[in-house]
Each structure stands twice: as C-alpha cells, then as structure tokens.
Design a protein around this motif. Structure first.
Motif, PDB file in Angstrom:
ATOM      1  N   GLN A 161       0.491   8.328  15.652  1.00 41.12           N
ATOM      2  CA  GLN A 161       0.205   9.000  14.389  1.00 41.12           C
ATOM      3  C   GLN A 161      -0.616   8.145  13.431  1.00 41.12           C
ATOM      4  O   GLN A 161      -1.080   8.635  12.401  1.00 41.12           O
ATOM      5  N   THR A 162      -0.772   6.876  13.737  1.00 38.08           N
ATOM      6  CA  THR A 162      -1.512   5.970  12.865  1.00 38.08           C
ATOM      7  C   THR A 162      -2.566   5.232  13.676  1.00 38.08           C
ATOM      8  O   THR A 162      -2.617   5.344  14.904  1.00 38.08           O
ATOM      9  N   PRO A 201       0.833  -1.200   0.000  1.00 37.12           N
ATOM     10  CA  PRO A 201       0.000   0.000   0.000  1.00 37.12           C
ATOM     11  C   PRO A 201       0.871   1.255   0.000  1.00 37.12           C
ATOM     12  O   PRO A 201       2.013   1.237   0.470  1.00 37.12           O
ATOM     13  N   ALA A 202       0.328   2.344  -0.506  1.00 38.87           N
ATOM     14  CA  ALA A 202       1.066   3.600  -0.594  1.00 38.87           C
ATOM     15  C   ALA A 202       1.573   4.044   0.775  1.00 38.87           C
ATOM     16  O   ALA A 202       0.868   3.945   1.773  1.00 38.87           O
ATOM     17  N   GLY A 203       2.810   4.519   0.794  1.00 33.01           N
ATOM     18  CA  GLY A 203       3.391   5.055   2.018  1.00 33.01           C
ATOM     19  C   GLY A 203       4.199   4.071   2.831  1.00 33.01           C
ATOM     20  O   GLY A 203       4.890   4.466   3.776  1.00 33.01           O
ATOM     21  N   LEU A 204       4.128   2.788   2.500  1.00 30.68           N
ATOM     22  CA  LEU A 204       4.882   1.785   3.236  1.00 30.68           C
ATOM     23  C   LEU A 204       6.188   1.455   2.525  1.00 30.68           C
ATOM     24  O   LEU A 204       6.268   1.480   1.292  1.00 30.68           O
ATOM     25  N   LYS A 205       7.197   1.127   3.320  1.00 31.39           N
ATOM     26  CA  LYS A 205       8.508   0.756   2.789  1.00 31.39           C
ATOM     27  C   LYS A 205       8.918  -0.582   3.398  1.00 31.39           C
ATOM     28  O   LYS A 205       8.565  -0.912   4.520  1.00 31.39           O
ATOM     29  N   GLY A 206       9.706  -1.334   2.645  1.00 34.61           N
ATOM     30  CA  GLY A 206      10.184  -2.622   3.137  1.00 34.61           C
ATOM     31  C   GLY A 206       9.924  -3.706   2.114  1.00 34.61           C
ATOM     32  O   GLY A 206       9.659  -3.415   0.939  1.00 34.61           O
ATOM     33  N   ALA A 249      -2.883  -1.978   9.452  1.00 34.53           N
ATOM     34  CA  ALA A 249      -3.717  -1.364   8.422  1.00 34.53           C
ATOM     35  C   ALA A 249      -4.493  -2.423   7.643  1.00 34.53           C
ATOM     36  O   ALA A 249      -3.928  -3.439   7.232  1.00 34.53           O
ATOM     37  N   GLU A 250      -5.765  -2.159   7.422  1.00 38.59           N
ATOM     38  CA  GLU A 250      -6.633  -3.126   6.750  1.00 38.59           C
ATOM     39  C   GLU A 250      -6.162  -3.414   5.327  1.00 38.59           C
ATOM     40  O   GLU A 250      -6.219  -4.564   4.864  1.00 38.59           O
TER      41      GLU A 250
END
Length: 216
Positions: free
Chosen positions: A193-194, A19-24, A199-200
């Motif tokens: 912050q989250t 999903p957008a915004g995630l790294k790894g 996250a679903e």
C-alpha cells in the motif's frame, strides 16, 4: 559529545516532527537488527543495522513508526561511531554488497525463536556460514538502489526475494551518515500500500533532527 542511552533515544523523530500519517515511535521489531548468515556478509548486516555489532560502534538505539498502510512500518537504527569511523563502516558494507548471496533476519537478542534454541536451515553449497548465528534465516538478494541525497552520505539497498523480484516481502533500506552518526532505515509493507522504500520526508526529517542535535 558523551553519548548515553537517553541521549541517543532523544534523536529519534517523534511528536510534531513526524510527517503526517505516521505514529510512534515504538520499540523496533527484531527485523531491525539482524546478523548475516554468511560471514563475508557481516559488514552488510552491520550497515543495515545502523552499526550494531560493528567493533567501532559506540552505541545505538532502535525504534519504529507505523502508518501509511494497514500494517506497514518503518524502523530506524541510529548508531554512533568513534570519530571518523562511520564512513569506513558504510564502505565496508557496500563493498560486500555484490558478493552476498544470502542474508539472515535473525535478531541480535530479542527474537523469540532464537531464545528458544538454535534452529538451523541447511546452508547453500560453499557457504561460509557463521556458526554463531542462530535462528531461521530468510534468504534475500541485496541490490543497490537510488535514493535522494541526504546527510553527508546516503545509499539505498533493497533486499529482494530470490526468484520473486516483485514480492511484497522485500524490504527497502536507506542508510544515511551525519557526521559520526549512522541512521539505517527499513521499510516493510507486505500489502504493497506504500512505496517500497523508506519515505523521503521521514528520512529528511530524521536527518534534520540529528543535525540539530549535533549542531552541524
């Protein structure tokens, strides 16, 4: 299907599938793999660790993603079980949920504190502490929480801080079974912050990847 370390690792969501915004993904921190401080809570520890340490678990892999907050991260442990044994392992973990007063975030092997030697904190009265667990335990109050349906079975668990229900040190967990594969997600965001749970969209994308690999 024969499971190898590389085949298991290939199940972990990466690249354009994230999903957008995630790294790894990166290697998971020690908190992803824990052992119970009290023996009767061991099935819960194994459940939240994706089956790691469970006698019917064949193998597992652990990874982490970052993003969505300055220091927030989500981990996943994907474990594969003997045929038909993943759901009983989940049921065992959920069965003891209401009876577990304490939970130790001591890593299975990679914890530098554990590597330095056995450090112990006094157990609560009438505790059935597992003497095989080393490291400094972190005390939590586990509770079942609602999560959206996913896979063949899903459940949400929150590990809260005793006496501090709104503490940002709490961790949110979603466990999902797809066939004989168990995916255990953990989300931690001490800055708040989250959302407090994994996250679903991340859970859904990871489950879809596992289903595709299994051909189901």
């Amino acid at each position: 299907m024969t499971w190898t370390a590389s085949r298991l690792r290939a199940l972990v969501l990466d690249g354009d599938g994230l999903p957008a915004g995630l790294k790894g993904p990166t290697d998971a921190p020690p908190i992803a793999l824990t052992r119970a401080y009290e023996q009767h809570c061991r099935p819960l520890a194994q459940l939240l660790s994706g089956g790691a340490g469970h006698p019917r678990n064949l193998d597992y892999t652990a990874a982490a993603w970052t993003g969505g907050g300055h220091i927030a991260y989500t981990t996943v442990v994907i474990g594969v079980f003997h045929e038909g044994e993943a759901q009983p392992a989940i049921d065992e973990g959920l069965h003891v949920l209401d009876h577990c007063r304490a939970y130790a975030s001591t890593a299975l092997a990679a914890n530098p504190i554990a590597a330095a030697g056995a450090l112990r904190t006094p157990a609560p009265p009438e505790s059935d502490r597992d003497d095989g667990v080393i490291g400094v335990p972190s005390w939590y109050e586990p509770e079942r929480v609602e999560v959206p349906p996913a896979g063949d079975f899903s459940a949400g668990i929150r590990l809260g801080i005793p006496g501090r229900p709104e503490s940002r040190s709490a961790t949110g967990h979603t466990v999902v079974r797809v066939g004989d594969v168990l995916a255990a997600f953990l989300h931690f965001d001490p800055l708040g912050q989250t959302a407090p749970m994994p996250a679903e969209d991340l859970v859904a994308a990871q489950v879809s990847r596992i289903r595709t690999a299994l051909g189901t």
